[in-house]
Design an enzyme around this catalytic site. Structure first.
Site, PDB file in Angstrom:
ATOM      1  N   HIS A  27     -46.297   8.299 -41.084  1.00  0.00           N
ATOM      2  CA  HIS A  27     -45.330   8.598 -42.138  1.00  0.00           C
ATOM      3  C   HIS A  27     -43.898   8.469 -41.639  1.00  0.00           C
ATOM      4  O   HIS A  27     -42.950   8.899 -42.296  1.00  0.00           O
ATOM      5  CB  HIS A  27     -45.607   9.976 -42.751  1.00  0.00           C
ATOM      6  CG  HIS A  27     -46.606   9.898 -43.857  1.00  0.00           C
ATOM      7  ND1 HIS A  27     -47.836  10.493 -43.810  1.00  0.00           N
ATOM      8  CD2 HIS A  27     -46.559   9.252 -45.038  1.00  0.00           C
ATOM      9  CE1 HIS A  27     -48.497  10.212 -44.922  1.00  0.00           C
ATOM     10  NE2 HIS A  27     -47.743   9.471 -45.692  1.00  0.00           N
TER      11      HIS A  27
ATOM     12  N   ASP B 184     -41.665  19.635 -46.379  1.00  0.00           N
ATOM     13  CA  ASP B 184     -41.781  19.536 -47.841  1.00  0.00           C
ATOM     14  C   ASP B 184     -43.098  18.891 -48.259  1.00  0.00           C
ATOM     15  O   ASP B 184     -43.571  19.092 -49.377  1.00  0.00           O
ATOM     16  CB  ASP B 184     -40.644  18.680 -48.407  1.00  0.00           C
ATOM     17  CG  ASP B 184     -39.298  19.346 -48.236  1.00  0.00           C
ATOM     18  OD1 ASP B 184     -39.267  20.559 -47.957  1.00  0.00           O
ATOM     19  OD2 ASP B 184     -38.272  18.654 -48.371  1.00  0.00           O
TER      20      ASP B 184
ATOM     21  N   GLU C 218     -33.481  25.553 -50.524  1.00  0.00           N
ATOM     22  CA  GLU C 218     -33.123  24.145 -50.346  1.00  0.00           C
ATOM     23  C   GLU C 218     -32.051  23.780 -51.359  1.00  0.00           C
ATOM     24  O   GLU C 218     -31.486  24.653 -52.036  1.00  0.00           O
ATOM     25  CB  GLU C 218     -34.348  23.223 -50.473  1.00  0.00           C
ATOM     26  CG  GLU C 218     -35.191  23.167 -49.210  1.00  0.00           C
ATOM     27  CD  GLU C 218     -36.041  21.894 -49.092  1.00  0.00           C
ATOM     28  OE1 GLU C 218     -35.858  20.962 -49.895  1.00  0.00           O
ATOM     29  OE2 GLU C 218     -36.901  21.859 -48.185  1.00  0.00           O
TER      30      GLU C 218
HETATM   31  P1  FAD Z   1     -46.258   9.525 -37.192  1.00  0.00           P
HETATM   32  O1  FAD Z   1     -45.288   8.862 -38.062  1.00  0.00           O
HETATM   33  O2  FAD Z   1     -47.599   8.934 -37.077  1.00  0.00           O
HETATM   34  O3  FAD Z   1     -45.641   9.677 -35.717  1.00  0.00           O
HETATM   35  C1  FAD Z   1     -44.300  10.072 -35.529  1.00  0.00           C
HETATM   36  C2  FAD Z   1     -43.931   9.971 -34.041  1.00  0.00           C
HETATM   37  O4  FAD Z   1     -44.611  10.985 -33.320  1.00  0.00           O
HETATM   38  C3  FAD Z   1     -44.328   8.653 -33.385  1.00  0.00           C
HETATM   39  O5  FAD Z   1     -43.406   8.369 -32.373  1.00  0.00           O
HETATM   40  C4  FAD Z   1     -45.691   8.967 -32.804  1.00  0.00           C
HETATM   41  O6  FAD Z   1     -46.012   8.126 -31.717  1.00  0.00           O
HETATM   42  C5  FAD Z   1     -45.510  10.419 -32.397  1.00  0.00           C
HETATM   43  N1  FAD Z   1     -46.750  11.185 -32.519  1.00  0.00           N
HETATM   44  C6  FAD Z   1     -47.617  11.216 -33.560  1.00  0.00           C
HETATM   45  N2  FAD Z   1     -48.624  12.069 -33.284  1.00  0.00           N
HETATM   46  C7  FAD Z   1     -48.365  12.580 -32.063  1.00  0.00           C
HETATM   47  C8  FAD Z   1     -49.038  13.500 -31.224  1.00  0.00           C
HETATM   48  N3  FAD Z   1     -50.190  14.066 -31.587  1.00  0.00           N
HETATM   49  N4  FAD Z   1     -48.484  13.786 -30.030  1.00  0.00           N
HETATM   50  C9  FAD Z   1     -47.317  13.228 -29.630  1.00  0.00           C
HETATM   51  N5  FAD Z   1     -46.658  12.328 -30.367  1.00  0.00           N
HETATM   52  C10 FAD Z   1     -47.177  12.019 -31.578  1.00  0.00           C
HETATM   53  N6  FAD Z   1     -40.230  15.802 -42.007  1.00  0.00           N
HETATM   54  C11 FAD Z   1     -39.732  17.058 -41.989  1.00  0.00           C
HETATM   55  O7  FAD Z   1     -39.399  17.589 -40.934  1.00  0.00           O
HETATM   56  N7  FAD Z   1     -39.590  17.756 -43.154  1.00  0.00           N
HETATM   57  C12 FAD Z   1     -39.979  17.262 -44.354  1.00  0.00           C
HETATM   58  O8  FAD Z   1     -39.854  17.933 -45.368  1.00  0.00           O
HETATM   59  C13 FAD Z   1     -40.524  15.955 -44.386  1.00  0.00           C
HETATM   60  N8  FAD Z   1     -40.945  15.415 -45.551  1.00  0.00           N
HETATM   61  C14 FAD Z   1     -41.509  14.182 -45.549  1.00  0.00           C
HETATM   62  C15 FAD Z   1     -41.978  13.668 -46.753  1.00  0.00           C
HETATM   63  C16 FAD Z   1     -42.590  12.434 -46.782  1.00  0.00           C
HETATM   64  C17 FAD Z   1     -43.093  11.892 -48.095  1.00  0.00           C
HETATM   65  C18 FAD Z   1     -42.705  11.674 -45.590  1.00  0.00           C
HETATM   66  C19 FAD Z   1     -43.325  10.329 -45.619  1.00  0.00           C
HETATM   67  C20 FAD Z   1     -42.218  12.171 -44.393  1.00  0.00           C
HETATM   68  C21 FAD Z   1     -41.617  13.437 -44.352  1.00  0.00           C
HETATM   69  N9  FAD Z   1     -41.131  13.979 -43.175  1.00  0.00           N
HETATM   70  C22 FAD Z   1     -40.617  15.247 -43.166  1.00  0.00           C
HETATM   71  C23 FAD Z   1     -41.066  13.179 -41.948  1.00  0.00           C
HETATM   72  C24 FAD Z   1     -42.198  13.459 -41.006  1.00  0.00           C
HETATM   73  O9  FAD Z   1     -41.961  14.648 -40.299  1.00  0.00           O
HETATM   74  C25 FAD Z   1     -42.312  12.326 -40.008  1.00  0.00           C
HETATM   75  O10 FAD Z   1     -42.722  11.178 -40.684  1.00  0.00           O
HETATM   76  C26 FAD Z   1     -43.207  12.644 -38.853  1.00  0.00           C
HETATM   77  O11 FAD Z   1     -43.210  11.538 -38.015  1.00  0.00           O
HETATM   78  C27 FAD Z   1     -44.628  13.047 -39.204  1.00  0.00           C
HETATM   79  O12 FAD Z   1     -45.405  12.002 -39.693  1.00  0.00           O
HETATM   80  P2  FAD Z   1     -46.806  11.652 -39.031  1.00  0.00           P
HETATM   81  O13 FAD Z   1     -47.560  12.881 -38.744  1.00  0.00           O
HETATM   82  O14 FAD Z   1     -47.409  10.623 -39.879  1.00  0.00           O
HETATM   83  O15 FAD Z   1     -46.355  11.060 -37.610  1.00  0.00           O
END
Ligand code: FAD
Length: 526
Positions: free
Chosen positions: A97, A169, A285
């Protein structure tokens, strides 16, 4: 033929194909020990998934996707990469994400953390979700695999009447993914970001070592990994603080036509002290309603939408204060009075206050409700050229004038969701890697653009205008979920913490294998 053997044969054949394409990392990945090789997928669908994220802007192809069966598979993979003269990169992929390729690994291996999701009921190190048996009291926690989604954590903990206290969120994000950033939302002012609500982690470092860490043991790794943008280790388990779960929520939106009045009210609300005042909000917020064709008024009653639209037309921008007050069945009789008291001193435009009464889960899962509406219309899988920032309180008025009024309102493209809300700096632990401005209070500002594929560049230019305005006006923002930064910008981003960040990289991931998509140490990957 046995399935692993078939897969190995397929991997060997496809390696010949890819080497002839000239990708040097391919052969080395495919020489991995059998226990790793059998976990690698190279079919077109897996590779395509591993080179895509929510941003739909960057596409970087890995050589393989790893579907680990255990944390030791991840350790063996990383140790193998370390053993090579030219190591390949490794990126954990939560739900991808991210919006700028942060979970991709060009020419390397993407580790699919969602593999661990179905392990509930096994041991806590197998990536499931395990809630402590105690009743709600300080010290309750849940042990969660790094690939688990927050929505599943919510469901498991609520079965025991418990809940994490700090959220994002949107809940279809993974625990490891948000803890690598910070994890922020309307509860952050009170409980700090999600990284502040972790007791303990299991991490596979960039050297492949499996380490348990906390504030007491291996504390340097613990602080490094929290907010560490995936640079030091892969989080395979997190122990997360819990509190009692409420059952219902009064969810309010109050409308303002003056930014300084909104921010004064927001700042007053986040400064309330629970040991002094008995009635303080659980969530604060804010957002903008801009005079643009695509205003989302779905929260408001149908009958009120015309007068809200005309308020926006009159003012150009209407500012929305969003509040939530949690309650349980026990407090059902008093909640209305509490809400009335809470908003009685607030200076929103008279009669422009709106309220919903929803379940706790409905409130926390609100963005997914939007997703379910947008997906069928094809509006969820569009590019997302987002820009997220922390703006110091002392300059938020200048930011409103220069960015909200000066740039966003004047653009001819729809800006989508724009969030603006303050949080307390003292709820963040400076020993962690996450970066914030140096003031007591700062604002989260999120420009959450949704773009057509042919508009991405226009939005990127808009984001650049915002960053340039801040730079020229001396507004010292910190990017959240930072993107496209040069080496110098990363050094500036971490400021006094840069040398520690670099030292920690040398200690925990000396070959710079992990999360190259962040573009911090592996600039060629971007
Ligand atoms: P990924 O996108 O898969 O990974 C993010 C990063 O972390 C990459 O560098 C990856 O290599 C690394 N990573 C992933 N898993 C691990 C692990 N287990 N150990 C170490 N590194 C790891 N963020 C907020 O803080 N507040 C919000 O309200 C918020 N709302 C959002 C709403 C939407 C619709 C979206 C799409 C995103 C939102 N985000 C928000 C952003 C979100 O926190 C980031 O996208 C975050 O990266 C988490 O997504 P993910 O778990 O898919 O991680």
């Amino acid at each position: 033929m046995a399935k692993p053997l078939l897969m190995l044969l397929w991997l060997i054949t496809s390696s010949i194909l890819v080497v002839s394409e000239g990708q040097s990392g391919t052969l080395s990945v495919l020489q991995a020990p059998t226990e790793v090789a059998i976990r690698l997928a190279r079919d077109p669908q897996s590779l395509s998934e591993g080179s895509t994220d929510f941003g739909h802007i960057i596409h970087k192809h890995p050589v393989a996707i790893m579907n680990p069966a255990s944390t030791s598979d991840i350790s063996v993979l990383i140790k193998f990469s370390n053993s090579l003269d030219i190591p390949f990169s490794v990126a954990a992929r939560g739900e991808a994400h991210s919006v700028n390729g942060q979970s991709m690994a060009f020419g390397g291996v993407v580790v699919n953390m969602s593999c661990f999701r179905n392990n509930n009921g096994g041991s806590s190190s197998s990536g499931g979700i395990f809630v402590t048996e105690k009743t709600a009291a300080p010290g309750d926690y849940v042990d969660v695999g790094g690939g688990q989604r927050w929505i599943d954590v919510l469901h498991e903990t609520m079965k025991r009447g418990l809940s994490p206290r700090s959220w994002t969120d949107y809940l279809y994000l993974t625990v490891g993914g948000t803890l690598s950033n910070a994890g922020i939302s309307g509860q952050t002012f009170r409980f700090g970001p999600q990284i502040q609500n972790v007791y303990e982690l299991d991490v596979v470092t960039g050297k492949g070592e499996e380490v348990t860490c906390s504030r007491e043991i291996n504390s340097d790794l613990f602080y490094a990994v929290l907010g560490g943008l995936g640079q030091f280790g892969i989080i395979t388990r997190a122990r997360i603080a819990l509190g009692p779960a409420p059952t219902r929520v009064k969810w309010l939106r109050l409308l303002y036509n003056d930014f300084s009045v909104l921010s004064a009210d927001q700042e007053r609300l986040i400064s309330m002290n629970e040991s002094v005042e008995k009635n303080i909000p659980n969530y604060v917020e804010g957002s903008l309603l801009l005079n643009q064709s695509s205003m989302d008024l779905s929260f408001y009653p149908q009958t009120d939408r015309p007068r809200i639209t005309s308020l926006v037309h009159q003012n150009g921008i209407v500012y929305v204060l969003e509040l939530a007050e949690y309650y349980t069945n026990d407090s059902q009789t008093t909640i209305d009075k509490e809400v009335e008291e809470l908003i009685s001193g607030l200076k929103f435009v008279a009669s422009f206050n709106f309220e919903k009464d929803v379940s706790y889960e409905e409130f926390l899962d609100r963005v997914h409700t939007d997703e379910l509406v947008l997906r069928p219309q094809g509006l969820w899988d569009l590019p997302h050229p987002w820009l997220n920032m922390f703006v110091p309180k002392s300059r938020i008025t200048d930011f409103n004038e220069g960015v909200f009024k000066g740039i966003l309102l004047k653009q001819n493209i729809s800006t989508g969701v724009v969030l603006v809300y303050p949080v307390n700096g003292n709820k963040w632990d400076d020993r962690m890697s996450a970066m914030i401005p140096s003031e007591d209070v700062f604002y989260v500002v999120s420009l959450l653009h949704t773009s057509r594929f042919d508009e991405v560049e226009a939005y990127q230019k808009l984001n650049q205008m915002v960053l340039q305005f801040c730079a020229e006006s001396g507004i010292q923002i910190k990017q959240y979920l930072p993107l496209n930064m040069t080496r110098k910008q990363w050094v500036d981003h971490f400021g006094a913490k840069w040398s520690l960040f670099e030292q920690r990289k040398a200690q925990y991931d000396p070959k710079r294998i992990l999360s190259p998509g962040q573009g911090i140490f592996n600039v060629n990957n971007k």
